[in-house]
Design an enzyme around this catalytic site. Structure first.
Site, PDB file in Angstrom:
ATOM      1  N   THR A  13       0.837  -1.197   0.000  1.00 47.50           N
ATOM      2  CA  THR A  13       0.000   0.000   0.000  1.00 47.50           C
ATOM      3  C   THR A  13       0.873   1.249   0.000  1.00 47.50           C
ATOM      4  OG1 THR A  13      -0.188   0.156   2.423  1.00 47.50           O
ATOM      5  CG2 THR A  13      -1.771  -1.246   1.273  1.00 47.50           C
ATOM      6  N   GLY A  14       0.363   2.291  -0.628  1.00 45.37           N
ATOM      7  CA  GLY A  14       1.112   3.546  -0.701  1.00 45.37           C
ATOM      8  C   GLY A  14       2.449   3.353  -1.373  1.00 45.37           C
ATOM      9  N   SER A  15       2.429   2.747  -2.565  1.00 47.04           N
ATOM     10  CA  SER A  15       3.693   2.313  -3.177  1.00 47.04           C
ATOM     11  C   SER A  15       4.026   3.002  -4.491  1.00 47.04           C
ATOM     12  CB  SER A  15       3.668   0.797  -3.383  1.00 47.04           C
ATOM     13  OG  SER A  15       2.458   0.366  -3.969  1.00 47.04           O
ATOM     14  N   GLY A  18       8.705   6.646  -2.735  1.00 45.65           N
ATOM     15  CA  GLY A  18       9.340   6.472  -1.438  1.00 45.65           C
ATOM     16  C   GLY A  18       9.589   5.037  -1.036  1.00 45.65           C
ATOM     17  N   ILE A  19       9.442   4.771   0.258  1.00 42.66           N
ATOM     18  CA  ILE A  19       9.707   3.444   0.800  1.00 42.66           C
ATOM     19  C   ILE A  19       8.786   2.404   0.169  1.00 42.66           C
ATOM     20  CG2 ILE A  19       9.545   2.031   2.887  1.00 42.66           C
ATOM     21  CD1 ILE A  19      10.496   4.484   4.483  1.00 42.66           C
ATOM     22  N   GLY A  20       7.515   2.728   0.015  1.00 42.27           N
ATOM     23  CA  GLY A  20       6.573   1.783  -0.567  1.00 42.27           C
ATOM     24  C   GLY A  20       6.963   1.368  -1.968  1.00 42.27           C
ATOM     25  N   SER A 141       7.768   2.957  12.646  1.00 42.10           N
ATOM     26  CA  SER A 141       8.812   3.978  12.607  1.00 42.10           C
ATOM     27  C   SER A 141       9.508   4.027  13.954  1.00 42.10           C
ATOM     28  CB  SER A 141       8.198   5.357  12.312  1.00 42.10           C
ATOM     29  OG  SER A 141       9.126   6.396  12.520  1.00 42.10           O
ATOM     30  N   TYR A 154       1.602  11.842  14.767  1.00 40.23           N
ATOM     31  CA  TYR A 154       2.185  10.826  13.883  1.00 40.23           C
ATOM     32  C   TYR A 154       2.784   9.686  14.699  1.00 40.23           C
ATOM     33  CZ  TYR A 154       5.701   8.706  10.792  1.00 40.23           C
ATOM     34  OH  TYR A 154       6.482   7.826  10.083  1.00 40.23           O
TER      35      TYR A 154
END
Length: 264
Positions: A13-15, A18-20, A141, A154
């Site tokens: 998800t959210g890919s 960035g990291i995703g 995180s 966050y």
């Protein structure tokens, strides 16, 4: 060690960046059939094309949906009813004075960072359990342990997903489904670099100097003394998704450069 995920399907998800994105590409490089997700079709399509160019023959497709909503999660589930690997990466962040964070912002962060992972894990874990194989990852995180004063809202969400990860691992006890939290530190993702660029512009310094200042002033306990790369985070995620990681579950796997000053 040769990680081979041929025959496995993965959703990240959210890919689209960035990291995703790095995780999606890493899984594709290891042979998995990867589903990329993002909020807009244009960004999903661009990410798919980039992965295909970098990994010839990659089996990669995408679903555009707002996973911060129940409707968006349902759209993804309808499009991809099953998966072997689920990486709950989608998330938002941003520094803001605690006294200025209103209820709507708290709710938004919780919906995107926590409830997206809850809804998707609740669905996909059932199929994994029935097939007796699966990998679920929650991208937490170091901020979930070292709650940053400038991003309490966050940090709270990252503590939450770490707790859910540990609990879900226990729910799936005795199966070949593993559940882990991945704890990156400050990483050279598009969002972090943009935040640093804006700070550098405001303070009249170069981006390189601002990056060094950020680590020195905000993460002084960092052992690597730099931002990590998305690929460095993705490498751990790909390993955790592999057959070789079969005895690693219920863990908080840190890839934060040594910021958290503990040995456990």
């Amino acid at each position: 060690m040769q990680i081979d995920l041929s025959g496995k399907s993965a959703i990240v998800t959210g890919s689209t960046a960035g990291i995703g994105f790095a995780i999606a590409r890493g899984l594709a490089e290891s042979g998995a059939e990867v589903t990329v997700t993002g909020r807009t079709q244009a960004r999903v399509d661009a990410a798919i094309e980039t992965i295909r160019q970098a990994v010839p023959g990659a089996a990669v497709s995408g679903v555009a949906a707002d996973l911060g909503t129940a409707e968006g999660c349902r759209a993804l589930i309808d499009a991809r009813p099953e998966t072997d690997i689920l990486v709950n990466n989608v998330g938002i962040f941003g520094p803001q004075d605690f006294f200025e964070v209103d209820d709507a912002t708290w709710q938004q962060f919780f919906d995107v960072n926590v409830m997206s992972a809850v809804r998707l894990s609740r669905h996909y874990a059932q199929g994994m359990k029935a097939r007796d194989w699966g990998r679920i990852q929650f991208i937490s995180s170091e901020s979930g342990l070292n709650i940053p004063s400038e991003m309490v809202h966050y940090g709270m969400t990252k503590s939450a997903v770490q707790s859910i990860s540990r609990g879900l691992a226990k729910v799936l006890s005795g199966t070949r489904v593993t559940v882990n939290a991945i704890l990156p530190g400050p990483t050279r993702s598009e969002g972090v670099l943009e935040m640093i660029r804006q700070a550098a512009e405001e303070q009249g310094v170069s981006q390189e100097e601002m990056e060094e200042r950020f680590i020195r002033e905000n993460r002084p306990s960092s052992i690597i003394q730099r931002l990590a790369t998305p690929e460095e985070v993705a490498n751990l995620c790909v390993y955790a998704a592999s057959e070789q990681a079969s005895a690693t579950t219920g863990a908080a796997l840190r890839v934060e450069g040594g910021i958290v000053d503990t040995m456990a």
